[in-house]
Structure formats: C-alpha cells, structure tokens
Scaffold this active site. Structure first.
Site, PDB file in Angstrom:
ATOM      1  N   TYR A 135       0.863  -1.179   0.000  1.00  0.00           N
ATOM      2  CA  TYR A 135       0.000   0.000   0.000  1.00  0.00           C
ATOM      3  C   TYR A 135       0.898   1.227   0.000  1.00  0.00           C
ATOM      4  CZ  TYR A 135      -3.981   2.957   1.512  1.00  0.00           C
ATOM      5  OH  TYR A 135      -4.962   3.913   1.609  1.00  0.00           O
ATOM      6  N   LYS A 170      -0.976  -1.071  -4.203  1.00  0.00           N
ATOM      7  CA  LYS A 170      -2.137  -0.193  -4.133  1.00  0.00           C
ATOM      8  C   LYS A 170      -1.601   1.207  -4.335  1.00  0.00           C
ATOM      9  CE  LYS A 170      -5.981   1.375  -1.241  1.00  0.00           C
ATOM     10  NZ  LYS A 170      -6.612   1.323   0.097  1.00  0.00           N
ATOM     11  N   ILE A 227      -9.005  -0.660  -5.697  1.00  0.00           N
ATOM     12  CA  ILE A 227      -9.356  -0.845  -4.288  1.00  0.00           C
ATOM     13  C   ILE A 227     -10.240   0.345  -3.930  1.00  0.00           C
ATOM     14  CG2 ILE A 227      -8.537  -1.194  -1.927  1.00  0.00           C
ATOM     15  CD1 ILE A 227      -7.571  -3.351  -3.833  1.00  0.00           C
TER      16      ILE A 227
END
Length: 304
Positions: free
Chosen positions: A136, A164, A206
């Site tokens: 992330y 992400k 996401i």
C-alpha cells in the site's frame, strides 16, 4: 486460491453495534451486496475499516467470518498496519491461519522508516508468509513513499505481487508499467482518480464508495474494460461528488452515512470517531441525497 490482481476490491467498513461490538449481521448484509454486484475481492482492516481501533481478536473474527461468507468465490485480503516487524510477521501468520488469501501492507507505522528500513520490513514479512502481498503506497496519508528503486529490490520476493497505488500522481501508473510491466500489478487506491488510472493501465481498483454503491463501481470497471469508455465516463461523472467523500479525514463517517442511505450499513463508528453532526453532516447528506436522486440506470455490465 491465487489472486488475480484485477477488478474491484472493496476496502470494506467494519460494522459496529450501538454498544460497540462487531455487528456481523449487518457486515454480512454488506458483503453479500458486494458479491451480488460482482466484486473481485474483499479487503479488510484498512483505514476505512477502522483498523487502528480493532483488537487482534476482532481482526481474526472478521477474517474468518468473511472467508465463510465468500466461500472461495473471491479472495479475502486483510491489511497489515504494524509498528514493528515482529508484529507484522505475526499478523501475516495469523491471517494465513484464518483463511485470508492475501495481504495488503502499509510501511511501518508511527516510526518514519527510511528506504532501507522500509524495504527490509516488507521483505521480512514476505519471507515469513506464503500469502501474496500488495504494498500500500500512500505517502500522502502515511508519510513514506515506496519508490520505483525500492520496488526494484522488493520484487526479488516472488510473493510481493501488487501495489495499491495511492500517490495521487496519475503518471505513476505509467512509470510502474514502464519499469516492471506485468510483474507488479497496479490496483488504484484513490476513488477520485480511479477511472483515469484504469484507462492508463491500472489492473484494478481498491474502492471506498463501493461500500455503499457496489453495482455502480463494478459497472465503471467492467465498461472501461470492455472498451465502452463513454458509458463508463457518464457513470463516473455522476459518481464523482460521492467519490470525493472518500478523500476526506472523515471518510469513515461519510461512507457509513452513504451505506445507511443505500440500506446496507449503519453509521455506528468506534471512538474516538464520532458520528457527523450539524452543518458537516448536512453537507454530506446533501451530496448523498443528490446522488441518489440522479442515480443512473446501469447496463447489464456482468455480461460484457
């Protein structure tokens, strides 16, 4: 189940009862709405999931519950946001025991690790789990950027598979593709840049407002994937005022209000968060009400 890093994966909210217990009944209602819409995975315990307020036992219960609900139809991922390498490794091992199929991982929390420390942190977890990992990368909110040079080192770990991408720099999608091709899959993590990122080559999304509007979110992804760009743009333009509720410090309260409006959630949050009140609440409700009033008719996006 190997993870196909594509499509829409909701970063789901955690549901609480009015007396601050996990509300698994409402949680299941929402997860089933996501599955019915055709999402491609479920992500637990992110910022939107109020992860910092959850005990390890609650995270484990949510993981096991979600695994049972989805019944292997889509992968379940859980976020790791740990302060120490030791606790991150322990969380990864527990996630695997609980049936999670993958991990979303933030850099170390609180301590602002440098590049060398951040790479060592991710590698240590990767070396101690068989689960695939999505890094992330959100320097705006968490203060540490995972650079291309750092990813070059991280990709020596076979199970570090995706990012992400939440840098807010749309050109970073192209940089990642130029540097790593399909070796590093890209899941865009900013709702207000989602369609733009997908059109530039991101593999999936996401998503946040998907928690309240699952069908619209999946429709945008499927339409752009099928080359029906103008149809995707029209839904996205309608969606944007709602998506902007996600890029706000009160994103949890905002999105939970939207879930109430669409009948698949409650607005219960865990302290220190408090429900919205006054003018702040009225403004959010006005955006939600306007969105519902003009909610678009969707094509049969599942058959594209």
């Amino acid at each position: 189940m190997a993870i196909e890093w594509r499509g829409v994966m909701p970063a789901v909210t955690t549901k609480f009862t009015s007396d601050d217990q996990l509300d698994l009944k409402t949680f299941e209602l929402n997860i089933n709405a996501q599955l019915d819409a055709g999402v491609h995975g479920i992500v637990l315990g992110g910022t939107l999931g109020e992860a910092s307020t959850l005990s390890n036992e609650e995270k484990s219960e949510l993981t096991q519950t979600t695994v049972n609900i989805v019944n292997d139809n889509v992968p379940v991922l859980i976020n790791i946001a740990a302060q120490t390498t030791k606790s991150a490794i322990a969380a990864a091992k527990k996630a695997e025991q609980d049936g999670a199929k993958g991990l979303m991982m933030l850099p170390p929390m609180r301590y602002k690790a440098d590049g060398k420390e951040t790479v060592a942190y991710f590698k240590a977890v990767a070396d101690n789990t068989s689960l695939p990992i999505m890094v992330y990368n959100n320097p705006v909110d968490y203060g540490i950027e995972v650079t291309l040079n750092m990813f070059e080192e991280l990709l020596s770990c076979d199970n570090i598979e995706a990012v992400k991408e939440s840098t807010r720099d749309i050109s970073n999608v192209t940089r990642i593709k130029n540097a790593f091709g399909d070796r590093l899959k890209i899941m865009t993590g900013v709702d207000t840049l989602a369609l733009e990122s997908l059109l530039m080559g991101a593999d999936g999304w996401i998503a946040g407002l998907v928690c309240a509007f699952p069908k619209e979110t999946v429709a945008i992804y499927e339409l752009q994937k099928a080359g029906k760009i103008q149809e995707a743009i029209e839904i996205y333009r309608w969606f944007l005022p709602l998506l902007e509720l996600d890029i706000n410090s009160k994103l949890v309260q905002n999105i939970k209000l939207a879930e109430v409006a669409t009948g698949i959630g409650t607005e219960n949050v865990r302290a220190p968060r408090l429900p919205l009140i006054g003018e702040e609440r009225s403004k959010v409700l006005q955006i939600i009400e306007e969105g519902l009033k003009n909610r678009p008719s969707l094509p049969n996006y599942k058959s594209l």
